[in-house]
Design an enzyme around this catalytic site. Structure first.
Site, PDB file in Angstrom:
ATOM      1  N   ARG A 130      81.000  77.210  18.310  1.00 26.99           N
ATOM      2  CA  ARG A 130      81.390  75.813  17.999  1.00 26.99           C
ATOM      3  C   ARG A 130      82.838  75.695  17.524  1.00 26.99           C
ATOM      4  O   ARG A 130      83.188  74.757  16.809  1.00 26.99           O
ATOM      5  CB  ARG A 130      80.461  75.197  16.963  1.00 26.99           C
ATOM      6  N   LYS A 152      95.120  69.796  24.407  1.00 27.26           N
ATOM      7  CA  LYS A 152      94.210  69.486  25.522  1.00 27.26           C
ATOM      8  C   LYS A 152      93.803  70.799  26.178  1.00 27.26           C
ATOM      9  O   LYS A 152      94.657  71.594  26.578  1.00 27.26           O
ATOM     10  CB  LYS A 152      94.897  68.591  26.557  1.00 27.26           C
ATOM     11  N   GLU A 194     109.029  69.168  34.274  1.00 30.58           N
ATOM     12  CA  GLU A 194     108.480  68.628  33.016  1.00 30.58           C
ATOM     13  C   GLU A 194     109.571  68.590  31.933  1.00 30.58           C
ATOM     14  O   GLU A 194     109.541  67.729  31.058  1.00 30.58           O
ATOM     15  CB  GLU A 194     107.284  69.462  32.541  1.00 30.58           C
ATOM     16  N   LYS A 235     107.369  66.448  22.331  1.00 35.85           N
ATOM     17  CA  LYS A 235     105.913  66.417  22.517  1.00 35.85           C
ATOM     18  C   LYS A 235     105.199  66.455  21.175  1.00 35.85           C
ATOM     19  O   LYS A 235     104.215  65.745  20.966  1.00 35.85           O
ATOM     20  CB  LYS A 235     105.439  67.556  23.423  1.00 35.85           C
ATOM     21  N   GLU A 245      95.618  60.214  22.794  1.00 38.87           N
ATOM     22  CA  GLU A 245      96.111  59.409  23.922  1.00 38.87           C
ATOM     23  C   GLU A 245      95.476  58.024  23.984  1.00 38.87           C
ATOM     24  O   GLU A 245      94.892  57.623  24.975  1.00 38.87           O
ATOM     25  CB  GLU A 245      95.930  60.141  25.259  1.00 38.87           C
ATOM     26  N   ARG A 249     101.023  58.544  23.840  1.00 37.06           N
ATOM     27  CA  ARG A 249     100.929  59.844  24.520  1.00 37.06           C
ATOM     28  C   ARG A 249     100.913  59.679  26.038  1.00 37.06           C
ATOM     29  O   ARG A 249     101.314  60.575  26.782  1.00 37.06           O
ATOM     30  CB  ARG A 249      99.706  60.641  24.024  1.00 37.06           C
ATOM     31  N   ASN A 253     102.699  60.990  30.873  1.00 31.52           N
ATOM     32  CA  ASN A 253     102.210  60.952  32.250  1.00 31.52           C
ATOM     33  C   ASN A 253     103.231  60.365  33.222  1.00 31.52           C
ATOM     34  O   ASN A 253     102.901  60.100  34.375  1.00 31.52           O
ATOM     35  CB  ASN A 253     100.910  60.137  32.331  1.00 31.52           C
ATOM     36  N   HIS A 256     103.065  61.145  36.868  1.00 30.76           N
ATOM     37  CA  HIS A 256     101.828  61.862  37.108  1.00 30.76           C
ATOM     38  C   HIS A 256     100.803  61.088  37.937  1.00 30.76           C
ATOM     39  O   HIS A 256      99.934  61.704  38.546  1.00 30.76           O
ATOM     40  CB  HIS A 256     101.204  62.328  35.788  1.00 30.76           C
ATOM     41  N   HIS A 260      99.778  63.188  40.885  1.00 32.29           N
ATOM     42  CA  HIS A 260      98.401  63.682  41.079  1.00 32.29           C
ATOM     43  C   HIS A 260      97.871  63.322  42.453  1.00 32.29           C
ATOM     44  O   HIS A 260      97.168  64.112  43.086  1.00 32.29           O
ATOM     45  CB  HIS A 260      97.468  63.107  40.012  1.00 32.29           C
ATOM     46  N   HIS A 274     102.247  71.730  40.780  1.00 39.89           N
ATOM     47  CA  HIS A 274     102.123  70.567  39.899  1.00 39.89           C
ATOM     48  C   HIS A 274     103.493  69.978  39.534  1.00 39.89           C
ATOM     49  O   HIS A 274     103.714  68.772  39.672  1.00 39.89           O
ATOM     50  CB  HIS A 274     101.341  70.949  38.635  1.00 39.89           C
TER      51      HIS A 274
HETATM   52  N1  LIG Z   1      96.688  71.174  28.485  1.00 41.83           N
HETATM   53  C1  LIG Z   1      97.705  70.431  28.853  1.00 41.83           C
HETATM   54  O1  LIG Z   1      98.183  69.572  28.092  1.00 41.83           O
HETATM   55  C2  LIG Z   1      98.306  70.649  30.207  1.00 41.83           C
HETATM   56  C3  LIG Z   1      99.517  70.037  30.516  1.00 41.83           C
HETATM   57  C4  LIG Z   1     100.094  70.305  31.763  1.00 41.83           C
HETATM   58  C5  LIG Z   1      99.450  71.167  32.651  1.00 41.83           C
HETATM   59  N2  LIG Z   1      98.260  71.748  32.300  1.00 41.83           N
HETATM   60  C6  LIG Z   1      97.578  72.680  33.229  1.00 41.83           C
HETATM   61  O2  LIG Z   1      98.403  73.812  33.385  1.00 41.83           O
HETATM   62  C7  LIG Z   1      98.080  74.438  34.624  1.00 41.83           C
HETATM   63  C8  LIG Z   1      99.348  74.865  35.318  1.00 41.83           C
HETATM   64  O3  LIG Z   1     100.033  75.761  34.481  1.00 41.83           O
HETATM   65  P1  LIG Z   1     101.186  76.719  35.032  1.00 41.83           P
HETATM   66  O4  LIG Z   1     102.102  75.945  35.881  1.00 41.83           O
HETATM   67  O5  LIG Z   1     101.691  77.434  33.857  1.00 41.83           O
HETATM   68  O6  LIG Z   1     100.410  77.667  36.060  1.00 41.83           O
HETATM   69  P2  LIG Z   1      99.685  79.082  35.929  1.00 41.83           P
HETATM   70  O7  LIG Z   1      99.114  79.308  34.606  1.00 41.83           O
HETATM   71  O8  LIG Z   1      98.756  79.153  37.100  1.00 41.83           O
HETATM   72  O9  LIG Z   1     100.884  80.093  36.189  1.00 41.83           O
HETATM   73  C9  LIG Z   1     101.555  80.083  37.417  1.00 41.83           C
HETATM   74  C10 LIG Z   1     101.601  81.481  38.055  1.00 41.83           C
HETATM   75  O10 LIG Z   1     102.590  82.235  37.389  1.00 41.83           O
HETATM   76  C11 LIG Z   1     102.052  83.481  36.936  1.00 41.83           C
HETATM   77  N3  LIG Z   1     102.761  83.794  35.698  1.00 41.83           N
HETATM   78  C12 LIG Z   1     102.600  83.198  34.500  1.00 41.83           C
HETATM   79  N4  LIG Z   1     103.509  83.639  33.622  1.00 41.83           N
HETATM   80  C13 LIG Z   1     104.248  84.562  34.274  1.00 41.83           C
HETATM   81  C14 LIG Z   1     105.362  85.354  33.893  1.00 41.83           C
HETATM   82  N5  LIG Z   1     105.907  85.257  32.679  1.00 41.83           N
HETATM   83  N6  LIG Z   1     105.864  86.202  34.808  1.00 41.83           N
HETATM   84  C15 LIG Z   1     105.352  86.260  36.061  1.00 41.83           C
HETATM   85  N7  LIG Z   1     104.316  85.517  36.483  1.00 41.83           N
HETATM   86  C16 LIG Z   1     103.771  84.675  35.587  1.00 41.83           C
HETATM   87  C17 LIG Z   1     100.589  83.241  36.797  1.00 41.83           C
HETATM   88  O11 LIG Z   1      99.867  84.446  36.943  1.00 41.83           O
HETATM   89  C18 LIG Z   1     100.316  82.285  37.953  1.00 41.83           C
HETATM   90  O12 LIG Z   1     100.140  83.008  39.143  1.00 41.83           O
HETATM   91  C19 LIG Z   1      97.269  73.424  35.396  1.00 41.83           C
HETATM   92  O13 LIG Z   1      95.933  73.855  35.436  1.00 41.83           O
HETATM   93  C20 LIG Z   1      97.391  72.149  34.608  1.00 41.83           C
HETATM   94  O14 LIG Z   1      96.248  71.327  34.692  1.00 41.83           O
HETATM   95  C21 LIG Z   1      97.689  71.495  31.100  1.00 41.83           C
HETATM   96 ZN   LIG Z   2     102.374  67.689  34.135  1.00 43.52          ZN
END
Ligand SMILES: NC(=O)c1ccc[n+]([C@@H]2O[C@H](COP(=O)([O-])OP(=O)(O)OC[C@H]3O[C@@H](n4cnc5c(N)ncnc54)[C@H](O)[C@@H]3O)[C@@H](O)[C@H]2O)c1
Ligand SMILES: [Zn+2]
Length: 375
Positions: A130, A152, A194, A235, A245, A249, A253, A256, A260, A274
């Site tokens: 939990r 999030k 971003e 942020k 949000e 917040r 977006n 976005h 999306h 993304h």
């Molecule tokens: N929680 C939130 O507020 C929030 C906000 C924006 C996005 N997200 C989520 O984040 C995700 C996308 O995140 P991302 O763009 O970081 O993608 P990711 O985590 O998939 O990383 C991208 C790629 O880079 C590789 N990688 C990561 N760090 C590395 C490094 N230092 N050196 C070499 N390779 C590396 C990973 O293995 C992966 O293949 C989505 O699922 C999205 O929904 C969440």
């Molecule tokens: Zn984003």
């Protein structure tokens, strides 16, 4: 905008959420201090370290060594790279592994990776027993400026992205800007969308700074740290004022809703990352605002020109393999969660750095605008 450039000492940004307040520590080479920082925060805690295969290849040994040197025992949980790991199946594996490692209340889950790992490990931490405390060690630019901050967490449903999850704030975020040196250039550039977003939505001076200094942000060094700190401060402020949000917040977006729809239209594939979708979406949000005469066309062009200069896509026709037509994009926009009582909600702009929430956008106007993009 911000404090001047600095180097040496890490920058600390506080997220002011009362009893759930935490620090974001930003600096080059911080991973080496992971163990001592965890020990200071939670003496005696054991750790489950969640990561993906690519991050493990580059940075797991250093993370484990940092923990070990502080006398911290860590169970390693590695999942495959990519969005596919934000699934029920992988979530189950991670939760079971955390339980099997006998991580209990008072111990910590550490997410070492990009947004995928942060969202997945954060949701596992929110769920096991939990709620276990967790630390974010973001390794992508996107994760350092966006996903690791704000609480999030979640996984994807067959009905859409991020539909199953929880708000669960980390207890600390450690953003080591040197970890980004191993990130593929395309991933870095996507994360940069971003970064630019923070300027475009609320900080015109930062946007102007980025126009001059973006190359240094890509190259590393103090400019990179500075940019990440500015984004985290922005942020953190927004999250502290509107954690769930219900208002402000939503400004995060910007780009976005269009983004999306384009991402979904590409099947969330490698054709459009993304951040690339967000870059395109921001250009569309600016152009749509110009069409509505909220801003001058030249201002929208300035936003587009910067994103294009760093190599991000800025026209729908830049997407390799193309996207579905206007009807499908409109369906995807309507499915988006930012729809209230039939009216579309968009983040629009009155200028660079002046985004606002428009709750009353006419779908027919959006359709006409999108149709123009395909001409
Ligand atoms: N929680 C939130 O507020 C929030 C906000 C924006 C996005 N997200 C989520 O984040 C995700 C996308 O995140 P991302 O763009 O970081 O993608 P990711 O985590 O998939 O990383 C991208 C790629 O880079 C590789 N990688 C990561 N760090 C590395 C490094 N230092 N050196 C070499 N390779 C590396 C990973 O293995 C992966 O293949 C989505 O699922 C999205 O929904 C969440
Ligand atoms: Zn984003």
């Amino acid at each position: 905008m911000t404090a001047p450039l600095r180097s040496g000492e890490p920058t600390v940004v506080q997220v002011a959420l009362n009893e759930r307040a935490y620090d974001i520590v930003i600096g080059r080479g911080l991973l080496a201090s992971l163990g001592t920082r965890i020990k200071e925060l939670r003496s005696g805690a054991r750790v489950a370290l969640v990561t993906d295969e690519s991050v493990a290849r580059h940075h797991l040994a250093a993370a484990e060594a940092a923990l070990k040197s502080a006398g911290i025992e860590a169970a390693r949980i590695t999942v495959p790279d990519g969005e596919g790991s934000k699934s029920y199946a992988t979530f189950e594996k991670v939760c079971e592994a955390i339980v099997a490692a006998r991580i209990e209340r008072g111990d910590l889950v550490v997410a070492l990776g990009g947004g995928v790992i942060g969202d997945l490990a954060g949701f596992a931490a929110a769920s096991v027993r939990r709620g276990l405390d967790f630390v974010q060690v973001p390794t992508t630019l996107l994760a350092q400026v966006d996903s690791s901050v704000g609480g999030k967490t979640g996984i994807n449903s067959r009905h859409g992205k991020n539909l199953v999850g929880a708000f669960h704030q980390p207890v600390m975020v450690i953003a080591d800007t040197a970890l980004l040196d191993t990130l593929p250039k395309r991933q870095f550039r996507a994360g940069y969308a971003e970064v630019a977003k923070y300027g475009l939505l609320g900080d015109a001076a930062f946007f102007a700074w980025l126009e001059k200094n973006w190359q240094d942000v890509f190259n590393g060094g103090p400019a990179r740290e500075h940019a990440i700190a500015v984004c985290c401060r922005a942020k953190a402020g927004i999250v502290a004022r509107d954690e769930r949000e219900t208002g402000e917040r939503a400004l995060l977006n910007l780009g976005h809703t269009f983004g999306h729809a384009l991402e979904a239209g590409c099947g969330f594939s490698d054709r459009l990352l993304h951040g690339e979708a967000v870059a395109l979406g921001m250009v569309l949000a600016f152009d749509f605002s110009a069409r509505k005469r909220l801003i001058a066309a030249a201002e929208a062009e300035r936003a587009r020109a910067h994103l294009a200069a760093v190599g991000l896509p800025t026209h729908i026709k830049d997407i390799a393999g193309g996207v579905p037509g206007v009807d499908e994009l409109m369906d995807l926009i309507a499915q988006d969660k930012k729809v209230k009582r039939g009216k579309l909600t968009f983040i629009l702009v009155r200028g660079i750095g002046q985004a606002f929430i428009a709750n009353d956008v006419d779908a027919a106007e959006v359709r006409a605008f999108l149709a123009e993009q395909f001409k």
